[in-house]
Design an enzyme around this catalytic site. Structure first.
Site, short mmCIF file in Angstrom:
data_model
loop_
_atom_site.label_atom_id
_atom_site.label_comp_id
_atom_site.label_asym_id
_atom_site.label_seq_id
_atom_site.Cartn_x
_atom_site.Cartn_y
_atom_site.Cartn_z
N HIS A 120 36.67 45.66 45.49
CA HIS A 120 35.94 44.46 44.76
C HIS A 120 36.15 43.18 45.37
CE1 HIS A 120 39.89 45.08 42.48
NE2 HIS A 120 39.71 43.76 42.48
N ASP A 151 38.70 52.03 45.84
CA ASP A 151 38.86 50.54 45.73
C ASP A 151 39.68 49.82 46.90
OD1 ASP A 151 38.49 47.97 44.72
OD2 ASP A 151 39.90 48.26 42.91
N SER A 233 45.99 39.03 42.18
CA SER A 233 46.95 39.92 43.09
C SER A 233 46.02 41.16 43.47
CB SER A 233 48.14 40.39 41.91
OG SER A 233 47.42 41.17 40.80
#
Length: 1028
Positions: A120, A151, A233
């Site tokens: 993402h 991811d 983060s």
């Protein structure tokens, strides 16, 4: 055991917070106390504007405590591999809207320049970004791989570009993740340059978290720990004391719990090795989502004791098995697998983990696999053809008529358990702005022709002429039960290009090509219609006035002049049926860079154009071609005498459902008002006008209408006035007030004669002062007596509240008003009514008798021509809309710093990423002064693509600052909108890249979507529902 569906999960991507985001406009504090002389209308209506608050700010940050010498040595080495990634998704695509953000990554191959981060972050759509290393060296990055499901993604940089530090890479060691292991998360937590958070791994077998409607990982286990990481983060390495990366930070809870979710590194390590070898990263699928369920749940689903014993013996440490959760229709497993099937074997191999399942599928693309499952205690063996996961992941999109489209993705299909088929609207804008939702539509048909995939959609759109109205059928992906049908107006003049964008993994860019030129609009055809008849209305005048109303819809292709909306609909009054002249609120038609559609008798739709925009009194005059309308349209009769307080009248208005309502009422008050200024971004507002209010509750519900007498003569227009945006809730206030028709007549008579009114206005805003105040401020008793005789109903004078910033070329040596001046006479005429200020329209200079500092004096006040007040040019550069400061800016500012004013900016653009916010003035480019748009265009044209340049800017509050911006001509080429009456739309669009666009037509990119722009520093785009 957690199931899929963690409502509190949130990805760790931070909204961009660069130091360039300086204060651009100070909001005045909200207070119910009125300023002296304030006569703000009290009947404002507040409309919701989306407030996008980053919930990650609610998360606590848990910094690591004092570390042992071993940990300190490890961290010192690890931080040299960690980078801060600043990136944009330049246009909406799949699950993501266009945006600018920042996150974390880490070097996994220093020799070849590979960085591992989240999927993402790499973005499914067009990506543009750079990374900053620990020593603050900067380097461009480009995507080389983003996983279709998991991811993670891989970025590439040029290692030779890093000259002042030795590159370090982190070794990926997925098998080192153990329950109880102490870990550190090293990244840019909450957008900070470097944060080190500590934690302990608590679980290895957690199902992937669900993030809601957007992207979510699945078909993998996640690692769980308590580290309290926050926004920014995303992509951080999770390291052990040996300095090895054992997991990838991906998400966490957004409800305050200090729980974080890490992606195991098995599949990222495989992808990295494939890329190193120059091999494709194969990804297989049977379009089935599996989840881990503990043995007790599997038993309830029919797992037999024999198989449980077999599994436990083969894998003593395992406590769960894979269970089918979602099987997509029309997929390889459709009709073979069922939800709740417990997976036992694949190709004869017993397995209980995602990693082994992924490994088998990824190595079997195009082949058949055998699955053994238990269903209700019975063994079921099936064979499935393994499909290519990349083939059902969109890698191209089409922009046409303002909207952006691609094939429905596997991500969206899995989330809603539907077949991976259909045309998905990832940016519902322009002609395809459907029901005020920005994305999520599936187009079933256009112009009565099916659009089962993107190719069919393109072929249909090729054949539709400009300005056509076609029927489309659609569903929203969140409500597939409901099929919508709408008529859309195909815009191929503001958006002439139909463009195909294809992902290029070699360059990291998306390559654009033109698919089809627009087909010219068909000539309009005259139509017949009749008006409705009002049943049960006792006032004949109200029944007759229906034939003078038309519905006006205004669509703006670009945000200008601080106006917050891209489309507005209301009603106008026909004042000359023979010439097709209609008066409408300027809150509906704010400027002439627009498409106007007039609907007559709810039946005939014709195009219209702007004829006149009043600079102060909130009305526009538009014109349609009356020869196209074969309906008994009636010119409204306008009163020549002003309506008075207490007078009986008939209110005829249109409510929020566009239904006509009638009420007999009386005028409660006529008050001189000025609509409050919008603090966050100046925009058009009415000033120096007499506002009429009436004694009926319908007046607050109706934004448009009229006040008429028993004889059917229109005494006043009922208009909506766009007001301020509240600083707390970011909501726009809209006032509904009456405007007396005699004030309209001088301008209207000129327009009817074919003459363009060239008005001149006083360069100031005034408010009313009562005689008690005037006496204290030095007005003599003689003048007070004259006022009471001249205006028996309202004893008042006007005081100058604000003197506008004069336009360029204004004679600075001339006499001007000053704030606090009380106006007694203009050219010898006593001024006690707003209508008496109309004397300014025709004269270059007025002799004013004023009271200043308690002393009477005469001054020669020049008036200002209004020809230059309206915007006639806009430059779109790096996603920012630049224009000459419009009238509202001059009303609210004391000094114009330049004629290059930032009016709006696009999400995901360089201007958004680097903090060039609306309401700023650009005064210089690379040290060269740019006082106007010509000089600015000349200087920025010299700057090479992908190069930093300096902009000297001044905020609205006179604070100078410097911003550095990197030019991006690939996704945000420079273009201009120039007013040109020879064009059918009154404007022409020009590209500055003559080599690339030889036809001179600027590309139609999704980043020019006005709904993806913000016009104020609060960053809120208007999404107010506008029912059709």
């Amino acid at each position: 055991m957690d199931l899929n569906g963690d409502a509190g999960a949130k990805r760790k991507r931070s909204s961009i917070t660069t130091p360039a985001e300086r204060p651009v406009k100070h909001l005045r504090p909200e207070s119910s106390a009125l300023t002296p002389g304030d006569s703000t209308p009290a009947n404002g209506t507040v409309y919701d504007v989306e407030d996008d608050e980053d919930a990650s700010r609610l998360l606590p940050v848990g910094p690591a405590q004092a570390d042992s010498p071993e940990w300190q040595a490890t961290i010192e080495e690890v931080v040299k591999s960690v980078v801060s990634i600043h990136f944009c998704q330049t246009c909406s695509f799949d699950t993501e809207l266009s945006m600018s953000s920042q996150a974390t990554g880490f070097v996994v191959d220093a020799e070849n320049g590979y960085i591992l981060t989240n999927r993402h972050v790499v973005c499914p759509g067009p990506f543009w970004g750079y990374c900053i290393f620990d020593n603050h060296e900067e380097c461009d990055v480009r995507p080389v791989y983003r996983d279709p499901v998991h991811d993670f993604g891989i970025l590439k940089f040029d290692p030779k570009a890093i000259r002042y530090m030795k590159l370090r890479e982190l070794k990926l060691q997925p098998d080192a993740a153990k329950v109880g292991s102490e870990i550190r998360v090293v990244g840019n937590d909450a957008g900070e340059k470097l944060s080190i958070l500590s934690g302990v791994i608590s679980r290895l077998d957690r199902n992937a978290p669900e993030y809601g409607d957007g992207y979510s990982d699945f078909n993998t286990n996640y690692i769980q720990a308590a580290a309290a990481a926050s926004g920014g983060s995303s992509g951080s390495p999770v390291v052990n004391i040996d300095g090895h990366a054992i997991a990838l930070q991906a998400g966490g809870r957004a409800d305050g719990a200090a729980t974080d979710y890490f992606l195991p590194l098995d599949r990222p390590l495989r992808a990295l090795e494939c890329i190193r070898r120059g091999e494709p990263v194969t990804r297989g699928t049977i379009q089935t989502q599996w989840i881990l369920k503990p043995f007790d749940e599997c038993r309830r689903l029919g797992l037999t004791p024999e198989w449980e014993a077999t599994v436990r013996k083969a894998a003593p440490t395992e406590t769960s098995m894979l269970v089918a959760e979602i099987i997509l229709p029309e997929g390889p497993a459709d009709g073979k697998l069922e939800e709740g099937d417990v997976l036992l074997q694949v190709n004869g191999v017993l397995l209980t983990q995602f990693i082994r399942l992924d490994d088998i599928l990824d190595s079997s693309v195009g082949q058949t696999v055998r699955l053994l499952v238990q269903r209700g205690g019975q063994n079921v063996e099936i064979e499935c053809q393994v499909g290519d996961l990349h083939a059902i992941t969109p890698d191209r999109f089409v922009t046409v008529a303002g909207g952006t489209f691609h094939n429905l993705s596997y991500q969206q299909s899995r989330l809603y358990a539907i077949a991976t088929r259909g045309v998905y609207v990832c940016e519902a804008a322009g002609s395809f702005k459907l029901e005020n939702t920005l994305s999520g539509w599936i187009i079933d048909s256009v112009d009565k022709r099916p659009t089962r995939n993107l190719d069919e959609f393109v072929e249909v759109m090729r054949t539709i002429p400009d300005r056509s109205r076609v029927v489309i059928s659609y569903r929203h992906i969140r409500d597939l039960h409901t099929r919508g049908t709408s008529i859309v107006y195909i815009d191929r003049h503001w958006h002439p290009k139909m463009r195909l964008a294809v992902r290029n993994d070699d360059t990291g860019l998306w390559d654009f090509s033109d698919l089809a030129d627009p087909i010219p609009a068909l000539p309009p055809v005259p139509r017949k219609a009749d008006f409705i008849q009002l049943d049960g209305v006792s006032q004949p005048a109200a029944a007759d006035i229906v034939r003078s109303f038309v519905r006006v819809s205004c669509t703006m292709p670009l945000k200008l002049d601080g106006y917050p909306q891209a489309k507005k609909t209301g009603f106008g009054l026909v004042v000359d049926a023979e010439k097709g002249l209609v008066v409408v609120s300027r809150a509906i038609v704010p400027y002439d860079l627009c498409d106007i559609n007039v609907t007559v008798a709810d039946s005939i739709i014709v195009n219209a154009k702007v004829v006149f925009l009043h600079p102060l009194q909130n009305y526009s005059i538009i014109q349609y071609d009356p020869s196209l309308v074969q309906a008994p349209v009636q010119s409204a009769k306008l009163a020549t005498d002003y309506i008075k307080q207490g007078q009986d009248t008939i209110f005829v208005g249109f409510n929020q459902n566009f239904r006509i309502v009638v009420a007999k009422t009386a005028v409660t008050d006529i008050t001189t008002v000025s609509i409050p200024a919008n603090a966050s971004a100046p925009r058009y507002r009415a000033i120096n006008l007499d506002a009429i209010t009436v004694d009926t509750g319908l007046s607050g519900q109706c934004s448009n209408g009229v006040l008429i007498g028993e004889d059917g003569v229109v005494q006043a227009l009922w208009l909506n006035y766009l007001g301020e945006r509240t600083s707390n809730s970011h909501k726009d206030v809209e006032y509904h007030l009456g405007f007396a028709t005699p004030s309209l007549l001088p301008v209207l008579s000129k327009v009817q004669q074919g003459e363009m009114p060239e008005l001149r206005i006083l360069n100031m805003e005034s408010y009313v002062v009562q005689m008690s105040q005037a006496r204290i401020m030095g007005v003599s008793e003689e003048w007070i007596e004259k006022v009471t005789q001249a205006n028996p109903s309202r004893h008042q004078l006007f005081m100058v509240r604000k003197v506008d910033c004069p336009p360029p070329g204004f004679n600075s040596a001339a006499d001007t008003f000053e704030e606090g001046d009380i106006i007694l006479t203009l050219d010898g005429q006593l001024i006690t009514r707003v209508s008496e200020l109309d004397i300014m329209y025709e004269k270059d200079t007025l002799e004013a008798l004023i009271v200043r500092n308690g002393q009477e004096m005469r001054i020669q006040v020049p008036t200002v021509p209004t020809e230059d007040l309206e915007t006639d040019r806009a430059v779109v550069f790096c996603g920012a809309v630049l224009q000459k400061p419009h009238h509202a800016v001059r009303q609210q500012i004391s000094k114009l710093h330049s004629e290059v004013y930032v009016s709006a900016r696009s999400r995901g653009s360089p201007s958004y990423q680097y903090g060039l916010a609306p309401t700023n003035f650009i005064t210089a480019v690379n040290g060269v002064p740019t006082p106007n748009l010509d000089r600015f265009s000349e200087e920025v044209s010299k700057i090479p693509d992908n190069t930093y340049f300096r902009l000297r800017a001044v905020t609205f509050d006179n604070v100078p600052w410097v911003v550095t911006v990197k030019k991006n001509d690939h996704y945000f080429p420079m273009s201009e909108y120039i007013k040109d009456q020879s064009q059918p739309s009154g404007w022409r669009t020009v590209s500055h890249d003559k080599d690339k666009y030889k036809d001179g037509i600027a590309p139609d990119a999704a980043n020019l979507n006005p709904d993806a722009m913000d016009e104020g520093f609060d960053g809120v785009s208007d999404i107010e529902p506008d029912l059709e």
